[in-house]
Design a protein around this motif. Sequence first.
Motif, short mmCIF file in Angstrom:
data_model
loop_
_atom_site.label_atom_id
_atom_site.label_comp_id
_atom_site.label_asym_id
_atom_site.label_seq_id
_atom_site.Cartn_x
_atom_site.Cartn_y
_atom_site.Cartn_z
N ASP A 65 0.85 -1.20 0.00
CA ASP A 65 0.00 0.00 0.00
C ASP A 65 0.88 1.25 0.00
N ILE A 66 1.50 1.53 -1.13
CA ILE A 66 2.41 2.68 -1.24
C ILE A 66 2.10 3.51 -2.49
N GLY A 67 0.82 3.54 -2.87
CA GLY A 67 0.40 4.40 -3.96
C GLY A 67 0.70 3.87 -5.34
N LEU A 68 0.79 2.54 -5.50
CA LEU A 68 1.13 1.97 -6.81
C LEU A 68 -0.10 1.76 -7.69
N THR A 69 -1.28 1.69 -7.10
CA THR A 69 -2.49 1.48 -7.90
C THR A 69 -2.91 2.79 -8.56
N THR A 70 -3.64 2.67 -9.66
CA THR A 70 -4.03 3.84 -10.44
C THR A 70 -5.52 4.14 -10.25
N LEU A 71 -5.91 5.35 -10.63
CA LEU A 71 -7.31 5.74 -10.58
C LEU A 71 -8.17 4.79 -11.40
N THR A 72 -7.71 4.43 -12.59
CA THR A 72 -8.48 3.55 -13.46
C THR A 72 -8.73 2.19 -12.80
N GLU A 73 -7.69 1.62 -12.19
CA GLU A 73 -7.82 0.32 -11.53
C GLU A 73 -8.80 0.39 -10.37
N VAL A 74 -8.62 1.39 -9.51
CA VAL A 74 -9.46 1.50 -8.31
C VAL A 74 -10.91 1.79 -8.70
#
Length: 304
Positions: A65-74
């Motif tokens: 949980d260090i900001g690797l996911t993107t807006l599109t994925e979430v």
Amino acid sequence: MSGLISATTSAADKRSAFRASLISEKITRLPGAINPLTAKLIQEIGFEGVYVSGGAFSAALGLPDIGLTTLTEVAAHSAQIARSTDLPVLVDADTGFGEPMSAARTVTVFEDAGLAGLHLEDQVNPKRCGHLDGKAIVPTDEMVRRLRAAVSARRDPNFVICARTDAAGIDGIDAAIDRARAYADAGADMIFTEALHTHADFEKFRAAVDIPLLANMTEFGKSQLIPAQVLEAIGYNAVIYPVTTLRLAMGAIEKGLRVIHEEGTQETVVDQMQTRSRLYELLDYERYNEFDSGVFNFTLSRSQ
């Protein structure tokens, strides 16, 4: 067909219900859903809302949980969950996935995805889990710009914008209270103070801030696990259990896999599994079958 492939309650009605719940005398409990099936179970059991955790989502992808996911994925993941339940869904939007303009876009994307609200935090981007040490937060005025951008982009006035502050673990509770007041002035509808430690900390924060408050009851973190009824008595309006369902599931999965690895069969843990009949009940299989038969097993009447 109603209530099968998607929920019957509209996104607008979910948002209206969520906003109303935050000014009621009852606390809104939002367990984390790791997938749409979990959200359906949360609704069936009788909770008031559903939460989508950024930490649980990134972990499910095999990422920290260090900001690797993107807006599109979430957004895609959250939309699937929101579509499956009549309950309002609150989503973890991290730092807004970028600068203030990105936070504004994030609000519109989550509105379009059917969410009831989101929370934005004041950590430096990329962020880290709120219950870990070594966090860094942006100056208050930078977070205020982030929030104002988000609020200005909102099209449905009932879409809830919650401001999360991680200042308590860095600069102390008084600094977090000062930030919470500034965030409320910037237009935040609710405040989420991360990593408070004790019952007294939660009481102090409630006494100092006038708008709705959200508590985080995550396991293995810095906060004492306080029952929902106690939080309600203190005056908290909402509580999330962000990673609980993931931890329950992964604990059971790991145990079962080790049994299969050691014994060569899952026979000794079958009694710990959700049965096929219970899964079909939760999925409403029978009504799907009725709908399918009604659509495909018909005859046309021919006029003479």
